[in-house]
Enzyme design. Structure first.
Site, PDB file in Angstrom:
ATOM      1  CD  GLU A 231       0.131   1.855   2.166  1.00 29.52           C
ATOM      2  OE1 GLU A 231       0.097   2.238   3.347  1.00 29.52           O
ATOM      3  OE2 GLU A 231      -0.451   2.443   1.245  1.00 29.52           O
ATOM      4  CG  ASP A 235       6.430   4.305   4.461  1.00 27.47           C
ATOM      5  OD1 ASP A 235       5.385   4.962   4.595  1.00 27.47           O
ATOM      6  OD2 ASP A 235       6.583   3.158   4.924  1.00 27.47           O
ATOM      7  CB  SER A 428       1.002   4.541   6.476  1.00 23.54           C
ATOM      8  OG  SER A 428       0.369   3.474   7.120  1.00 23.54           O
TER       9      SER A 428
END
Length: 519
Positions: A231, A235, A428
């Protein structure tokens, strides 16, 4: 005579949610760092008072053996360290080790804190005693129905204006995980980009940078760090792919309330043009303390006052937000009035973009769906001129989220993880996409129009009497509502114009640049 203490209102912590047992008492000699938040945190309009308050805190808590390890007076924070037994005396609490169903073994406490009476009205909060996690994000595999989206695909889909984000500082906030330099290099090579210089900023947590570093961690920490690592890399790679010449800083902290405050302190001081946050927790979840979200919100207000647009994912668990009751819930800090809340969409049948909904709910083994709705904590800001009623009976006319949206579901984002091609998504991913767009647009604006908090501008009225957000975004008016199942079984509907599922819609980047030149 024992020193007089007073209660610190709003500091109450319940018995940890779903905790199985108390594992063992905290070692009384364990060294623990706490962040002491002073009154009017997030602002710096009375620096002389701030300095006097800091001296009073250092003197008072110094009598208990606490020592200063960092001062961030611009934002109103003092970090102090002391032994567990001294912290127990200073704040009239009892620190324990809890074993949680989801959180593992962590240090915590119950009840309210007390502070020395001479600090009443000076100290607004104390954070770091309780280490329960208040940052969460779901991990989703890509669902590449049509082939995952590359940076070029995203630029075309959302009409990004020409540019690279040159000279703009972008902050990415992370809790735990790893950062692998090699993955960023491979990602850039795959997409014909020059690898940027990515600054890693440890704020109480230093991320592993290689697989060898990861393997040195204790087993429980290693598993969590690896799970979050993908994750983190998502990003960074989304921002790198869209703003390859920006100054990108990735800040890492622990998962607790202290971690949030310490990260935001650094952001306010460093003053990037935009921030990406892909974490949150239901704003009324019992693991937050009243003081916790209040003090975090003060820092977000401080960021907005400096013209920083903090882009926050609205959550991946639809209207229930992983709270098992009959009410709808929204994620914090996406629900803060001082951020840009970002929801999610999916693209199906080649080019139809609609709200993201994929049977949300971990219990159902489902994928996820965009969070959104009406806050029960924060009043609706005066600039948010939208008519949306809460699904919760008797609730306030609260802040409505999200403000905008972007791709979260199928077909996912084209990424690199552990040297291999991978896919992922969720809101996200939507948040760093918007952060990249904000930076890219800001670099193209006249100097007088740069470094402005974007969200209120979107709700402002243009020359035709319509909100600017309707010009700067492409409306998403189709798709499933964002109901969670089985709780609460209802949600908010997608409709023509603004709605609490996809906000004003997805980016129309060139148009966003045009309208921001006019206001």
């Amino acid at each position: 005579m024992p020193e007089q203490h007073v209660r610190l209102a709003g500091s109450e912590r319940p018995h940890p949610t779903k905790s199985v047992s108390i594992a063992e008492p905290v070692d009384p000699n364990e060294e623990i760092a706490v962040t002491v938040s002073l009154r009017d945190a997030g602002r710096n309009d009375h620096p002389e008072q701030r300095r006097a308050d800091a001296e009073k805190v250092k003197e008072s808590l110094g009598r208990y053996g606490l020592r200063v390890t960092d001062e961030r007076l611009e934002v109103g924070s003092i970090e102090m360290t002391g032994k567990a037994k001294d912290l127990n005396r200073a704040f009239r609490t009892e620190l324990k080790l809890f074993h949680g169903e989801r959180q593992g073994v962590f240090r915590g406490r119950e009840g309210e804190l007390e502070i020395p009476a001479d600090l009443d009205g000076i100290v607004a909060g104390v954070f770091g005693l309780d280490k329960r996690r208040v940052a969460r994000r779901r991990v989703f595999p890509g669902t590449g129905e049509n082939g995952s989206f590359t940076p070029r695909d995203l630029e075309e889909q959302y009409q990004f204006p020409e540019g690279t984000g040159h000279g703009r500082k972008i902050a990415i906030l992370e809790f735990g995980g790893c950062y692998f330099d090699d993955d960023t290099d491979i990602f850039c090579r795959n997409h014909g980009l020059t690898p940027p210089s990515v600054e890693i900023v440890p704020v109480g947590y230093t991320p592993p940078r290689t697989l060898q570093d990861l393997r040195r961690l204790p087993a429980p920490d290693r598993g969590m760090a690896k799970e979050i690592a993908g994750e983190v890399m998502m990003d960074v790679q989304i921002v790198v792919g869209l703003c390859p010449e920006a100054d990108i800083s990735v800040y890492f902290a622990d998962w607790d309330q202290k971690g949030w405050i310490d990260l935001l302190d650094r952001v306010v001081i460093d003053k990037p043009v935009t921030v990406s946050i892909s974490y949150g927790l239901a704003e009324d979840h019992p693991d937050w303390s009243e003081l916790g979200i209040s003090e975090i919100n003060k820092r977000l207000a401080g960021a907005a006052a400096k013209g920083i647009t903090v882009c926050v994912s609205s959550g991946d668990d639809a209207s229930g937000d992983q709270v098992d009751d009959d009410n709808c819930h929204v994620d914090f800090p996406a629900s803060s009035p001082h951020v840009l809340g970002v929801g999610g969409t999916e693209i199906v049948r080649g080019d139809v973009e609609r709200s993201w909904w994929d049977t949300p709910g971990e219990r159902n083994g489902g994928g996820g769906a965009t969070g959104g709705g009406v806050s029960v904590v924060w009043d609706r800001p005066e600039w948010q001129h939208v008519r949306v009623d809460s699904q919760n009976p008797g609730a306030i006319d609260g802040r409505v989220v999200p403000d905008v949206a972007a791709l979260a579901g199928s077909p996912g984002y084209d990424l690199t993880f552990l040297g291999e091609s991978s896919q992922s998504g969720g809101t996200s991913a939507s948040a760093p996409l918007w952060a990249a767009l904000v930076a890219r647009v800001d670099a193209l604006l006249p100097a007088a129009k740069q470094q402005r908090f974007l969200t209120p501008l979107l709700y402002g009225t243009g020359t035709n009497g319509r909100p600017l957000g309707t010009h700067a975004c492409r409306d998403i008016d189709t798709g499933h509502d964002n109901a969670s199942f089985p709780f609460p079984g209802r949600g908010y509907k997608v409709r023509n114009g603004y709605d609490p599922v996809t906000g004003f819609g997805v980016p129309a980047g060139v148009e966003l640049l045009k309208v921001l030149k006019t206001v």
